[in-house]
Design a protein around this motif. Structure first.
Motif, PDB file in Angstrom:
ATOM      1  N   LEU A 257     -43.216  16.045  37.075  1.00  7.94           N
ATOM      2  CA  LEU A 257     -42.671  16.288  35.741  1.00  7.94           C
ATOM      3  C   LEU A 257     -42.907  17.760  35.422  1.00  7.94           C
ATOM      4  O   LEU A 257     -44.043  18.233  35.422  1.00  7.94           O
ATOM      5  CB  LEU A 257     -43.368  15.410  34.701  1.00  7.94           C
ATOM      6  CG  LEU A 257     -43.081  15.707  33.229  1.00  7.94           C
ATOM      7  CD1 LEU A 257     -41.604  15.528  32.913  1.00  7.94           C
ATOM      8  CD2 LEU A 257     -43.935  14.821  32.321  1.00  7.94           C
ATOM      9  N   THR A 258     -41.824  18.483  35.155  1.00  9.59           N
ATOM     10  CA  THR A 258     -41.917  19.913  34.863  1.00  9.59           C
ATOM     11  C   THR A 258     -41.173  20.219  33.578  1.00  9.59           C
ATOM     12  O   THR A 258     -39.993  19.866  33.435  1.00  9.59           O
ATOM     13  CB  THR A 258     -41.320  20.754  36.006  1.00  9.59           C
ATOM     14  OG1 THR A 258     -41.962  20.400  37.238  1.00  9.59           O
ATOM     15  CG2 THR A 258     -41.514  22.240  35.746  1.00  9.59           C
ATOM     16  N   TRP A 259     -41.860  20.874  32.639  1.00 12.72           N
ATOM     17  CA  TRP A 259     -41.231  21.231  31.371  1.00 12.72           C
ATOM     18  C   TRP A 259     -40.462  22.549  31.513  1.00 12.72           C
ATOM     19  O   TRP A 259     -40.946  23.493  32.135  1.00 12.72           O
ATOM     20  CB  TRP A 259     -42.284  21.369  30.274  1.00 12.72           C
ATOM     21  CG  TRP A 259     -43.110  20.144  30.078  1.00 12.72           C
ATOM     22  CD1 TRP A 259     -44.441  19.997  30.329  1.00 12.72           C
ATOM     23  CD2 TRP A 259     -42.663  18.872  29.588  1.00 12.72           C
ATOM     24  NE1 TRP A 259     -44.859  18.713  30.041  1.00 12.72           N
ATOM     25  CE2 TRP A 259     -43.782  18.003  29.582  1.00 12.72           C
ATOM     26  CE3 TRP A 259     -41.423  18.380  29.164  1.00 12.72           C
ATOM     27  CZ2 TRP A 259     -43.695  16.685  29.157  1.00 12.72           C
ATOM     28  CZ3 TRP A 259     -41.343  17.053  28.748  1.00 12.72           C
ATOM     29  CH2 TRP A 259     -42.461  16.224  28.738  1.00 12.72           C
ATOM     30  N   GLY A 260     -39.300  22.593  30.924  1.00 12.05           N
ATOM     31  CA  GLY A 260     -38.486  23.800  30.986  1.00 12.05           C
ATOM     32  C   GLY A 260     -38.251  24.464  29.656  1.00 12.05           C
ATOM     33  O   GLY A 260     -37.788  25.610  29.599  1.00 12.05           O
ATOM     34  N   ALA A 261     -38.578  23.774  28.552  1.00 12.09           N
ATOM     35  CA  ALA A 261     -38.339  24.352  27.224  1.00 12.09           C
ATOM     36  C   ALA A 261     -39.361  23.803  26.240  1.00 12.09           C
ATOM     37  O   ALA A 261     -39.607  22.587  26.205  1.00 12.09           O
ATOM     38  CB  ALA A 261     -36.928  24.026  26.739  1.00 12.09           C
ATOM     39  N   VAL A 262     -39.951  24.697  25.468  1.00  8.76           N
ATOM     40  CA  VAL A 262     -40.897  24.334  24.413  1.00  8.76           C
ATOM     41  C   VAL A 262     -40.537  25.131  23.160  1.00  8.76           C
ATOM     42  O   VAL A 262     -40.409  26.356  23.229  1.00  8.76           O
ATOM     43  CB  VAL A 262     -42.362  24.644  24.807  1.00  8.76           C
ATOM     44  CG1 VAL A 262     -43.313  24.193  23.702  1.00  8.76           C
ATOM     45  CG2 VAL A 262     -42.725  23.991  26.123  1.00  8.76           C
ATOM     46  N   HIS A 263     -40.374  24.441  22.032  1.00  4.92           N
ATOM     47  CA  HIS A 263     -40.008  25.123  20.791  1.00  4.92           C
ATOM     48  C   HIS A 263     -40.805  24.528  19.633  1.00  4.92           C
ATOM     49  O   HIS A 263     -40.877  23.315  19.469  1.00  4.92           O
ATOM     50  CB  HIS A 263     -38.507  24.958  20.492  1.00  4.92           C
ATOM     51  CG  HIS A 263     -37.612  25.478  21.571  1.00  4.92           C
ATOM     52  ND1 HIS A 263     -37.382  26.814  21.764  1.00  4.92           N
ATOM     53  CD2 HIS A 263     -36.918  24.828  22.520  1.00  4.92           C
ATOM     54  CE1 HIS A 263     -36.566  26.974  22.799  1.00  4.92           C
ATOM     55  NE2 HIS A 263     -36.270  25.774  23.278  1.00  4.92           N
ATOM     56  N   ALA A 264     -41.396  25.406  18.827  1.00  5.16           N
ATOM     57  CA  ALA A 264     -42.082  24.963  17.601  1.00  5.16           C
ATOM     58  C   ALA A 264     -42.465  26.180  16.777  1.00  5.16           C
ATOM     59  O   ALA A 264     -43.048  27.132  17.290  1.00  5.16           O
ATOM     60  CB  ALA A 264     -43.323  24.151  17.923  1.00  5.16           C
ATOM     61  N   GLY A 265     -42.131  26.122  15.498  1.00  5.11           N
ATOM     62  CA  GLY A 265     -42.658  27.082  14.540  1.00  5.11           C
ATOM     63  C   GLY A 265     -42.115  28.488  14.640  1.00  5.11           C
ATOM     64  O   GLY A 265     -41.444  28.869  15.597  1.00  5.11           O
ATOM     65  N   GLU A 266     -42.458  29.273  13.574  1.00  2.00           N
ATOM     66  CA  GLU A 266     -42.089  30.687  13.484  1.00  2.00           C
ATOM     67  C   GLU A 266     -43.266  31.525  12.987  1.00  2.00           C
ATOM     68  O   GLU A 266     -43.615  32.537  13.578  1.00  2.00           O
ATOM     69  CB  GLU A 266     -40.885  30.876  12.545  1.00  2.00           C
ATOM     70  CG  GLU A 266     -39.588  30.223  13.027  1.00  2.00           C
ATOM     71  CD  GLU A 266     -39.013  30.913  14.248  1.00  2.00           C
ATOM     72  OE1 GLU A 266     -39.361  32.086  14.480  1.00  2.00           O
ATOM     73  OE2 GLU A 266     -38.223  30.271  14.967  1.00  2.00           O
ATOM     74  N   ALA A 267     -43.876  31.072  11.896  1.00  2.00           N
ATOM     75  CA  ALA A 267     -44.936  31.860  11.252  1.00  2.00           C
ATOM     76  C   ALA A 267     -46.290  31.607  11.915  1.00  2.00           C
ATOM     77  O   ALA A 267     -46.613  30.483  12.307  1.00  2.00           O
ATOM     78  CB  ALA A 267     -45.016  31.509   9.766  1.00  2.00           C
ATOM     79  N   ALA A 268     -47.103  32.659  12.006  1.00  2.04           N
ATOM     80  CA  ALA A 268     -48.426  32.547  12.621  1.00  2.04           C
ATOM     81  C   ALA A 268     -49.384  31.719  11.785  1.00  2.04           C
ATOM     82  O   ALA A 268     -50.338  31.144  12.317  1.00  2.04           O
ATOM     83  CB  ALA A 268     -49.012  33.939  12.847  1.00  2.04           C
TER      84      ALA A 268
END
Length: 414
Positions: A257-268
């Motif tokens: 299993l290999t992840w190719g995309a991770v997305h979350a958040g904008e502000a620190a």
């Protein structure tokens, strides 16, 4: 003439000179056809390459194939999906099939060839233009035979590059019904032109698409204890699930299993309310593939349970592994040796890539082999890259291999 009309008309085919590496290997009718037409195989490939089409949009390619077969006196038809071509040669007796895929990839071409893609952002980067041209050559050569001991079904298939593949549609429409053996070739830039890579058993892997969408109420990073920490949950999911999976499947299955995309958040300083993880789940073992979805869902649930983060898991089943039949593989190997001599025979490894040719093999024994398309000097331009190109001497070689494999299968079944 409008721009649209200019883009959809079919250009005339030029007969390009090309060396026939299998010249003189017979039978006589095949030699006669190849002497007169081998350059047309190159012309078909270049015309298709210049006007590539994405999955399920292969209308120009369908028209090109249909027109070429009809001019030869054959009766091709397009399946209900509107793209692809199926056509039988011969009458009565056993039925064997030859398959080529037709679709291109969403890549901007950088090969530098004179016949490069005319359509921005679309390119034949996997050799499907060559596959289609080779099958056309094999088809017209077989059609020139004085007689055949059965039928050969030509399958020009759309949508190989999307999950779960256009092959599944054609199988459900009955294209594989009564087929006694089926063959396919796939370009391989790691092999020198004039060689064919064969393997008994699995030659590709199963490939599923995984998407996990996470949700949380969100919050300030100074107060993570008052919310569900979505980014932390993403991190756990990304690292722990692949690791745990290795302890829930047989390590000999080649499962990864290999992840190719991770997305979350904008502000620190803000814990986000949503996140996304996408990847592929591959296995070399058919039995493992049938159990993977249940295993993966249990692991995702166990990892995320302590976090309090909500989630939706989409597991899109892709294609099973291509598992080559021993007898069919031997027919392809012998065909290569007949055409190119003992040096044409090459072994090949199982790939972790997916290939929807596997769906046909759920209904009929058969085999896929890897066709050498590297010139023997210079870089090996890999498939699925914008620089991909092939040595066109592989095209008449591939057509000859398909003809000999079909003849061997018909003789065995008669």
């Amino acid at each position: 003439m409008t721009a649209l009309q200019t883009r959809t008309e079919l250009p005339e085919i030029v007969d390009f000179p090309v060396e026939d590496l299998g010249a003189g290997t017979g039978p006589a009718w095949l030699e006669s056809w190849m002497r007169a037409h081998k350059g047309e195989i190159v012309g078909w490939r270049r015309a298709i390459h210049a006007r590539p089409e994405l999955a399920r949009r292969e209308h120009l390619t369908t028209a090109r194939v249909t027109e070429t077969l009809r001019r030869a006196g054959l009766e091709p038809f397009t399946p209900p999906g509107g793209t692809g071509v199926v056509c039988d040669i011969g009458h009565g007796g056993p039925l064997v099939a030859l398959r080529a895929d037709m679709d291109a990839l969403p890549l901007q071409e950088q090969s530098g060839v004179a016949f490069a893609s005319e359509f921005p952002g679309v390119m034949h980067a996997c050799g499907h233009d060559g596959h289609t041209a080779m099958l056309l050559g094999a088809a017209l050569a077989l059609n020139s035979a004085p007689s055949l001991p059965g039928r050969v079904r030509l399958i020009f298939q759309p949508a190989e590059e999307v999950q779960p593949g256009g092959a599944l549609d054609l199988v459900e429409q009955g294209v594989a019904t009564d087929v006694q053996r089926i063959f396919a070739l796939h370009c391989d830039p790691r092999l020198e032109v004039g060689r064919l890579g064969t393997r008994v058993g699995p030659i590709t892997s199963a490939c599923d698409l995984i998407e996990v969408r996470l949700t949380s109420t969100g919050g300030h990073t100074s107060r993570p204890h008052l919310t569900a920490d979505l980014v932390q949950a993403l991190g756990l999911l990304a690292t722990q699930v692949p690791l745990l999976l290795t302890r829930h499947v047989d390590p000999r299955s080649g499962t990864v299993l290999t992840w190719g995309a991770v997305h979350a958040g904008e502000a620190a300083n803000a814990i986000p309310q949503s996140g996304l993880l996408r990847g592929t789940l591959r296995t070399a073992d058919h039995a493992t593939w049938t159990e993977l979805e249940t295993t993966l869902r249990a692991l995702v649930a166990s990892v995320l349970a302590p976090t309090g983060v909500g989630y939706v898991l989409d597991h899109v089943r892709g294609v099973p592994p291509v598992v080559n039949d021993e007898l069919a593989t031997g027919m392809l190997r012998e065909a290569a040796v007949t055409v190119g001599g003992d040096g044409a025979d090459a072994s090949t490894e199982q790939s972790s890539g997916g290939e929807d040719f596997a769906w046909y093999l759920e209904h009929a024994p058969g085999a896929m082999a890897r066709l050498g398309v590297w010139s023997g000097s210079g870089p090996k331009r890999d498939i699925h890259q914008p620089t991909f190109d092939l040595d066109e001497r592989a095209l008449p070689f591939g057509s000859r291999v398909l003809v000999h494999a079909a003849l061997a299968a018909l003789a065995e079944a008669s």
